[in-house]
Design a protein around this motif. Structure first.
Motif, mmCIF file in Angstrom:
data_model
loop_
_atom_site.group_PDB
_atom_site.id
_atom_site.type_symbol
_atom_site.label_atom_id
_atom_site.label_comp_id
_atom_site.label_asym_id
_atom_site.label_seq_id
_atom_site.Cartn_x
_atom_site.Cartn_y
_atom_site.Cartn_z
ATOM 1 N N SER A 1 7.163 1.100 0.496
ATOM 2 C CA SER A 1 7.769 1.702 -0.696
ATOM 3 C C SER A 1 6.807 1.685 -1.873
ATOM 4 O O SER A 1 6.765 2.632 -2.674
ATOM 5 C CB SER A 1 9.067 0.980 -1.063
ATOM 6 O OG SER A 1 8.811 -0.348 -1.485
ATOM 7 N N VAL A 2 6.026 0.599 -1.986
ATOM 8 C CA VAL A 2 5.061 0.496 -3.085
ATOM 9 C C VAL A 2 3.936 1.499 -2.893
ATOM 10 O O VAL A 2 3.505 2.179 -3.831
ATOM 11 C CB VAL A 2 4.500 -0.941 -3.186
ATOM 12 C CG1 VAL A 2 3.513 -1.044 -4.345
ATOM 13 C CG2 VAL A 2 5.636 -1.948 -3.371
ATOM 14 N N VAL A 3 3.454 1.625 -1.659
ATOM 15 C CA VAL A 3 2.385 2.583 -1.354
ATOM 16 C C VAL A 3 2.791 3.995 -1.756
ATOM 17 O O VAL A 3 2.001 4.753 -2.333
ATOM 18 C CB VAL A 3 2.033 2.536 0.144
ATOM 19 C CG1 VAL A 3 1.073 3.674 0.509
ATOM 20 C CG2 VAL A 3 1.425 1.193 0.517
ATOM 21 N N HIS A 4 4.041 4.333 -1.485
ATOM 22 C CA HIS A 4 4.515 5.701 -1.743
ATOM 23 C C HIS A 4 5.155 5.860 -3.125
ATOM 24 O O HIS A 4 5.525 6.986 -3.483
ATOM 25 C CB HIS A 4 5.523 6.107 -0.670
ATOM 26 C CG HIS A 4 4.930 6.200 0.702
ATOM 27 N ND1 HIS A 4 4.046 7.187 1.077
ATOM 28 C CD2 HIS A 4 5.083 5.400 1.794
ATOM 29 C CE1 HIS A 4 3.687 7.004 2.334
ATOM 30 N NE2 HIS A 4 4.295 5.937 2.791
ATOM 31 N N GLY A 5 5.295 4.783 -3.898
ATOM 32 C CA GLY A 5 5.914 4.887 -5.214
ATOM 33 C C GLY A 5 7.335 5.406 -5.135
ATOM 34 O O GLY A 5 7.724 6.328 -5.864
#
Length: 391
Positions: A138-142
């Motif tokens: 989720s962090v990688v994809h914002g």
């Protein structure tokens, strides 16, 4: 029974807020003493406030203090949490635990499993973080509002409270709205024994309609995950076979205005009050639902059932559970406008089946989604939680 209800209302009101208010009204109508503690996001307007809210979303001491004071003053038998994000934060669970008051939480969305609440990314269903202890994808994809920084705070909230077993230790009972949603939370490592299904309901009963309107109806936020593009593509293929009335607004409203300008058999009504929406539902030949994500329930479908109106819905998430094909509605492949066209044409070519489908839709509402049925289910949940809490 004394019940404290906690709810964090979003800036954009939605179906979740309607359900909370309806359930509160039902409990009050049945003689329960209700305290309603609601916060909202309206004050979050500048970067400093957004940063502070992001930090507090992990664990807010001020919210914990607020809830503990409310508990001490009201002395509830039970606390029912509907939404704690972002202002309340999971700290409210700890306030309840310290006060020795049992907690029930309704899981209206997938926020505890997914940073953007919807298990939906880049135009398709996404389960990349489901079951992961650290939701790093989720962090990688914002995934939270397109921001990696904002998503990092949401992911940290999820990670911290999984680490401290907040979800399993601090909540006595979770309510999911469908078996589908319950299974997703089980996949997300929530304790199976603490997940019970209780659907949403309609209160008061709007009464059955007559289905005499020569139109189909779509009621939804106009956004990609709601399938507005699939809907308009299908109506372009259908030509002038049946008028489509669209109720709602949203980021893709320009697609609707363009469709109207191009001469599609579409009428855009914008937002309408609920009583008018129910009137439109009661007169419609059928309701169309084009969801392309895992709706946790689909309140609009049972509103249609209450009016005796069959539903053509995408075969995904909750709708696959709510709709019985060729009985109270039809299902089509999500995102497939050709299949939607085929299902609309089936109804138009089988008008003799509509009367029985209307009866089946209304019977489904009366069997599962009335206020009386729902109240019995909710009381059973509360009573079991209170009984366990005594020992």
């Amino acid at each position: 029974m004394k019940i404290l209800i906690l709810h964090n209302r979003y800036q954009m009101p939605g179906g979740e807020d309607v359900v909370v208010n309806t359930e509160k009204a039902l409990l009050e109508a049945n003689g329960h003493n209700i305290a309603f503690l609601e916060v909202n996001n309206d004050h979050i307007t500048n970067p400093i406030q957004k940063a502070q809210t992001a930090i507090n979303a992990i664990y807010s001491l001020s919210s914990k203090k607020l809830v503990r004071e409310k508990i001490d003053n009201f002395q509830p038998d039970i606390v029912h949490i509907h939404n704690f994000f972002p202002v309340f934060s999971p700290s409210v669970y700890y306030a309840c635990k310290e006060a020795n008051v049992p907690v029930v939480q309704t899981l209206h969305n997938y926020r505890l499993l997914c940073s953007n609440y919807a298990l939906f990314r880049d135009g398709k269903v996404c389960e990349d973080c489901l079951g992961k202890f650290v939701p790093w994808p989720s962090v990688v994809h914002g995934c939270y509002r397109g921001s990696r920084t904002g998503t990092a705070f949401v992911a940290t909230m999820q990670f911290v409270h999984q680490t401290f077993q907040t979800w399993s230790r601090m909540v006595d009972q979770y309510i999911t709205l469908t078996e589908f949603a319950r299974n997703k939370f089980i996949q997300g490592n929530f304790p199976e024994s603490k997940l019970v299904v209780k659907p949403n309901f309609i209160y008061p009963d709007p009464g059955q309609g007559n289905g005499q309107g020569e139109y189909a109806l779509f009621v939804s936020r106009l956004s990609f995950e709601k399938g507005i593009e699939t809907l308009l593509k299908a109506w372009k293929q259908l030509g002038k076979k049946i008028t489509l009335k669209i109720v709602g607004d949203g980021p893709l409203s320009t697609l609707v205005t363009q469709a109207v300008a191009q001469g599609l058999e579409v009428e855009w009504l914008g937002h309408r009050p609920s009583n008018e929406v129910h009137q439109l539902m009661g007169a419609a030949k059928f309701l169309v639902v084009c969801a392309e994500w895992y709706e946790t329930f689909g309140l609009v479908a049972i509103e249609a059932f209450a009016k005796g109106t069959p539903v053509i819905a995408s075969d995904i998430g909750a709708f696959a559970e709510l709709i019985r094909p060729y009985d109270n509605g039809l299902l089509f492949r999500p995102g497939d406008s050709n299949d939607l066209v085929a299902k609309v044409e089936w109804i138009l070519n089988h008008s003799e089946n509509l009367a029985s489908m209307r009866r089946a839709a209304r019977a489904e509402f009366e069997a599962k989604y009335t206020a009386e049925k729902n109240y019995q289910m909710l009381m059973s949940i509360y009573e079991k939680v209170l009984s366990r809490h005594k020992y």
